[in-house]
Design an enzyme around this catalytic site. Structure first.
Site, PDB file in Angstrom:
ATOM      1  N   SER A  12      -4.348   9.136   8.656  1.00  0.00           N
ATOM      2  CA  SER A  12      -3.123   8.959   7.870  1.00  0.00           C
ATOM      3  C   SER A  12      -3.543   9.021   6.406  1.00  0.00           C
ATOM      4  O   SER A  12      -4.512   8.348   6.016  1.00  0.00           O
ATOM      5  CB  SER A  12      -2.505   7.594   8.150  1.00  0.00           C
ATOM      6  OG  SER A  12      -2.223   7.473   9.522  1.00  0.00           O
ATOM      7  N   SER A 225     -11.413  -0.949   5.469  1.00  0.00           N
ATOM      8  CA  SER A 225     -10.124  -0.274   5.475  1.00  0.00           C
ATOM      9  C   SER A 225      -9.693   0.013   4.057  1.00  0.00           C
ATOM     10  O   SER A 225     -10.248  -0.534   3.098  1.00  0.00           O
ATOM     11  CB  SER A 225      -9.079  -1.132   6.184  1.00  0.00           C
ATOM     12  OG  SER A 225      -8.734  -2.215   5.356  1.00  0.00           O
ATOM     13  N   LYS A 226      -8.693   0.883   3.980  1.00  0.00           N
ATOM     14  CA  LYS A 226      -8.166   1.214   2.663  1.00  0.00           C
ATOM     15  C   LYS A 226      -7.549  -0.039   2.044  1.00  0.00           C
ATOM     16  O   LYS A 226      -7.633  -0.269   0.850  1.00  0.00           O
ATOM     17  CB  LYS A 226      -7.106   2.305   2.805  1.00  0.00           C
ATOM     18  CG  LYS A 226      -7.687   3.605   3.345  1.00  0.00           C
ATOM     19  CD  LYS A 226      -6.640   4.455   4.059  1.00  0.00           C
ATOM     20  CE  LYS A 226      -7.313   5.543   4.880  1.00  0.00           C
ATOM     21  NZ  LYS A 226      -6.428   6.125   5.893  1.00  0.00           N
ATOM     22  N   GLN A 227      -6.928  -0.880   2.895  1.00  0.00           N
ATOM     23  CA  GLN A 227      -6.258  -2.091   2.390  1.00  0.00           C
ATOM     24  C   GLN A 227      -7.255  -3.051   1.755  1.00  0.00           C
ATOM     25  O   GLN A 227      -6.931  -3.714   0.779  1.00  0.00           O
ATOM     26  CB  GLN A 227      -5.519  -2.837   3.519  1.00  0.00           C
ATOM     27  CG  GLN A 227      -4.275  -2.135   4.042  1.00  0.00           C
ATOM     28  CD  GLN A 227      -4.617  -0.902   4.871  1.00  0.00           C
ATOM     29  OE1 GLN A 227      -5.671  -0.814   5.491  1.00  0.00           O
ATOM     30  NE2 GLN A 227      -3.728   0.079   4.862  1.00  0.00           N
TER      31      GLN A 227
END
Ligand code: GLU
Length: 287
Positions: A12, A225-227
Site C-alpha cells: 500500500s 512500520s510506516k506509522q
C-alpha cells in the site's frame, strides 16, 4: 502437469518501503522463484486519504533497485474499481452483504459491531456494506505459522461509508483475477486470513496457500512500520540490504556476498531457499 505457482507482493503506498517490507517482498519473491513461479507486483492504492504522494513510485523504484522485478506489468488497484463493483453485485445476489448505517460511536459504545444490533434500515446513502461471515470458523495450515483456527468475530466492511472499497474486498478480488495461488506476506496480516478465505469461496475462487513471514521488530518491541517511522530503505545500499534481509530469513550468506549485484544475490538465494530454514519468531534484526 502441476499448476504454475503465482505469488505476489502487494504494498500500500502509504509510505516508502522499509526493512520489514523488504523482508516480505524478498520472502515472497524467493518462494515464488524457487518454485518455478511467477511473482507479481500489485500497488494497493485504494485509500487516497492514507496515501503519501510519490510513495508508489518510490516503492517501485526501491523494488527495481533491489533487483525485485515483477513478471508483467504492475497492477494498480485504483484502475480496477469496476472489478470490485462486480464482486459486490455477486455477493449481493447471494445475500451475503448488507447495509450498515451504524456510526463509529455506536459501534464503540457497543464494544464492537454485532449484526443483530446493526442499523440496516435508514434514510440516505450514508452506509457501509458488510460481509455476512461473523461466527464462521476457518482452519488452515500456514507455511510458517502452522495450524491455525480462526473464528470471525465481526462482519467486515467491504465498502466504506465514504464510498471507498475496503482492503479485504480488493485483495481477494485481485488475487482471484490474477490467479494467485500462494500468498506470502507479513504475519501482521495473519488475522485477516479467515475472512479472506470466506470471501474467496463466496466469490467462486480457490483459497490460496498462505504463508505469513515473521515480522522485523524495533527496539521498542513494535513491528517496523510506516506509522512508527521506520527508516526508508536506502536504494544505494541495495546489495547490503538484501544480504541483511537474507540473514533475517534464515540464510547464512557467505562473506563478500554484499559486494555482488542484486541480481547475483537473488539468484544465489533462490537456488538455496528453504521454507523450513525460516526462523518463525518476530524479532529484532541481529546486529
Ligand atoms: N496492501 C497490504 C499492506 O501493504 C498487503 C496486502 C496483502 O499482502 O494481502 O499491508
Amino acid at each position: 502437469m502441476p499448476e504454475q505457482y503465482i505469488g505476489r507482493f502487494a504494498p500500500s503506498p502509504t509510505g516508502p518501503l522499509h526493512f520489514g517490507s523488504l523482508v516480505c517482498a524478498l520472502g515472497s519473491y524467493l518462494d515464488a522463484i524457487a518454485h518455478g513461479g511467477h511473482w507479481l507486483v500489485r500497488m494497493e492504492d485504494l485509500d487516497p486519504p492514507r496515501e503519501m504522494p510519490g510513495a508508489a513510485e518510490r516503492i517501485l523504484h526501491a523494488l527495481h533497485a533491489h533487483g525485485l522485478h515483477g513478471h508483467g506489468e504492475t497492477v494498480w488497484q485504483s484502475h480496477r474499481h469496476h472489478l470490485y463493483k462486480t464482486a459486490l453485485e455477486k455477493l449481493q445476489a447471494q445475500q451475503l452483504i448488507y447495509r450498515c448505517h451504524c456510526t463509529r460511536e455506536q459501534i464503540r459504545r457497543a464494544g464492537g459491531h454485532r449484526r443483530e444490533n446493526c442499523i440496516t434500515e435508514s434514510e440516505g446513502d450514508n452506509y457501509a456494506l458488510r460481509f455476512r461471515c461473523a461466527g464462521t470458523q476457518e482452519t488452515f495450515h500456514d507455511l510458517w505459522q502452522g495450524e491455525q483456527t480462526q473464528i470471525v468475530d465481526e462482519d467486515p466492511i467491504l465498502k466504506r461509508k465514504d464510498g471507498l472499497y475496503a482492503y479485504q474486498l480488493a485483495v481477494v478480488v485481485d488475487d482471484i483475477a490474477q490467479g494467485v495461488n500462494c500468498v506470502v506476506r507479513g504475519a501482521d496480516l495473519l488475522d485477516c486470513t479467515g475472512v479472506q478465505s470466506q470471501l474467496f469461496r463466496a466469490l467462486g475462487g480457490r483459497v490460496p496457500q498462505f504463508g505469513h513471514l515473521p515480522l522485523v521488530m524495533n527496539e521498542g518491541g513494535q513491528k517496523l512500520s510506516k506509522q512508527n517511522h521506520a527508516a526508508p530503505l536506502d536504494d544505494k545500499n541495495a546489495s547490503a540490504n538484501l544480504v541483511q534481509a537474507l540473514g533475517f530469513l534464515g540464510f547464512h550468506p557467505p562473506p563478500g556476498l554484499e559486494s555482488k549485484l542484486p541480481a547475483q544475490i537473488l539468484s544465489w538465494a533462490s537456488a538455496r531457499w528453504q521454507r523450513q530454514a525460516v526462523d518463525r519468531r518476530n524479532r529484532q534484526l541481529a546486529q
